[in-house]
Design an enzyme around this catalytic site. Structure first.
Site, PDB file in Angstrom:
ATOM      1  N   ARG A 153      -2.389  95.094  61.464  1.00 48.12           N
ATOM      2  CA  ARG A 153      -1.870  96.248  60.728  1.00 48.12           C
ATOM      3  C   ARG A 153      -2.842  97.409  60.762  1.00 48.12           C
ATOM      4  NH1 ARG A 153      -2.350  98.930  56.189  1.00 48.12           N
ATOM      5  NH2 ARG A 153      -3.967  97.571  55.366  1.00 48.12           N
ATOM      6  N   VAL A 154      -2.307  98.599  60.982  1.00 51.02           N
ATOM      7  CA  VAL A 154      -3.079  99.836  60.840  1.00 51.02           C
ATOM      8  C   VAL A 154      -2.354 100.721  59.840  1.00 51.02           C
ATOM      9  CG1 VAL A 154      -4.171  99.776  63.113  1.00 51.02           C
ATOM     10  CG2 VAL A 154      -1.920 100.823  62.853  1.00 51.02           C
ATOM     11  N   SER A 155      -3.080 101.626  59.212  1.00 51.64           N
ATOM     12  CA  SER A 155      -2.523 102.396  58.106  1.00 51.64           C
ATOM     13  C   SER A 155      -1.829 103.677  58.524  1.00 51.64           C
ATOM     14  CB  SER A 155      -3.636 102.740  57.104  1.00 51.64           C
ATOM     15  OG  SER A 155      -4.194 101.559  56.576  1.00 51.64           O
ATOM     16  N   THR A 156      -2.096 104.194  59.722  1.00 50.34           N
ATOM     17  CA  THR A 156      -1.514 105.469  60.131  1.00 50.34           C
ATOM     18  C   THR A 156      -0.880 105.353  61.505  1.00 50.34           C
ATOM     19  OG1 THR A 156      -3.516 106.273  61.231  1.00 50.34           O
ATOM     20  CG2 THR A 156      -3.332 106.667  58.861  1.00 50.34           C
ATOM     21  N   GLN A 185      -3.446 105.868  64.294  1.00 48.17           N
ATOM     22  CA  GLN A 185      -4.198 104.674  64.650  1.00 48.17           C
ATOM     23  C   GLN A 185      -3.359 103.738  65.504  1.00 48.17           C
ATOM     24  OE1 GLN A 185      -5.390 103.226  60.754  1.00 48.17           O
ATOM     25  NE2 GLN A 185      -7.511 103.738  61.192  1.00 48.17           N
TER      26      GLN A 185
END
Length: 247
Positions: A11-14, A17
């Site tokens: 998982r990445v937040s943006t 990314q």
């Protein structure tokens, strides 16, 4: 040393990314390092671009479904890559799957799940997210002399037993629901009997409800019966004859 089947979740937040790959490669490296050695197989991996505060993550839902299907453990690079919400983590653990963290290799099994719940509680406390009502209830119980935690020889009420039974039934239904796409794919590829479907599930390495590698026609029939009840429609296979019913 890792053993068994695993599903990786990244998982990445943006969105930036996710598009650039920043953070994903480091997570893949961490998971690869965790799985290094032992007798293991990675049956799938999922990548999500989402905020850690949100619980409606479709890729994580797909990863959990695959874990249930293959009786695999969910592995993530770091605790904070999964969630910072105790409520959401509890719901995930209640799904009946094992969760592994590459940065906490010793956390697994029932003891590991308990420790994860405690760590999530501490994380929420540090962030000021602990419910004041929960604190007040625990304080009041302690003031009344109630001992908190551990087994105190309590007898489950009829309501509690009913809830436990309902949860077991729900897990059986979830299992049937998870198997439906795999069975549909085998049918599309030409599997026309319960034995052929059983052979196809065995070839794909999908374990039975009991964790066995070999499927039988009778087991497939039971899965189809559960699935047909969920769909509220008749099953197109006859469990007694192992063939399609005649006109």
């Amino acid at each position: 040393m890792a053993n068994g089947a695993f599903v990786a979740y990244y998982r990445v937040s943006t969105a930036r990314q996710g598009a650039s790959g920043l953070g994903i490669e480091a997570q893949r490296d961490a998971v690869s390092h965790y799985l290094n050695g032992g007798d293991w197989r990675l049956v799938g991996d999922f990548t999500e671009v989402e905020s850690g505060r949100r619980s409606d993550r479709p890729e994580l839902d797909r990863a959990v479904a695959m874990c249930r299907l293959h009786k695999a453990a969910l592995v993530v690079a770091k605790v904070d890559r999964l969630t910072r919400s105790l409520a959401f983590l509890s719901r995930l653990l209640e799904a009946g799957i094992d969760v592994r963290f590459a940065d906490l290799p010793s956390i697994e099994g029932p003891t590991g799940r308990f420790m994860l719940q405690q760590m999530a509680a501490v994380a929420e406390l540090e962030a000021g997210m602990i419910s004041s009502r929960t604190k007040a209830a625990l304080a009041a119980a302690k003031a009344r002399g109630k001992k908190l935690g551990g087994h105190r020889g309590a007898i489950l009420s009829a309501g509690a037993r009913q809830l436990g039974t309902a949860r077991r039934i729900e897990r059986a239904r979830e299992r049937a629901d998870d198997l439906t796409p795999a069975i549909a794919s085998l049918r599309a590829d030409g599997a026309s009997s319960l034995r052929e479907i059983a052979a196809g599930l065995t070839r794909q390495g999908i374990p039975t409800a009991a964790g066995k590698a070999q499927w039988t026609a009778a087991q497939v029939a039971r899965v189809l019966a559960k699935a047909s009840k969920l769909a509220s429609g008749p099953d197109e296979f006859s469990p007694r004859t192992n063939q399609r019913p005649g006109p």
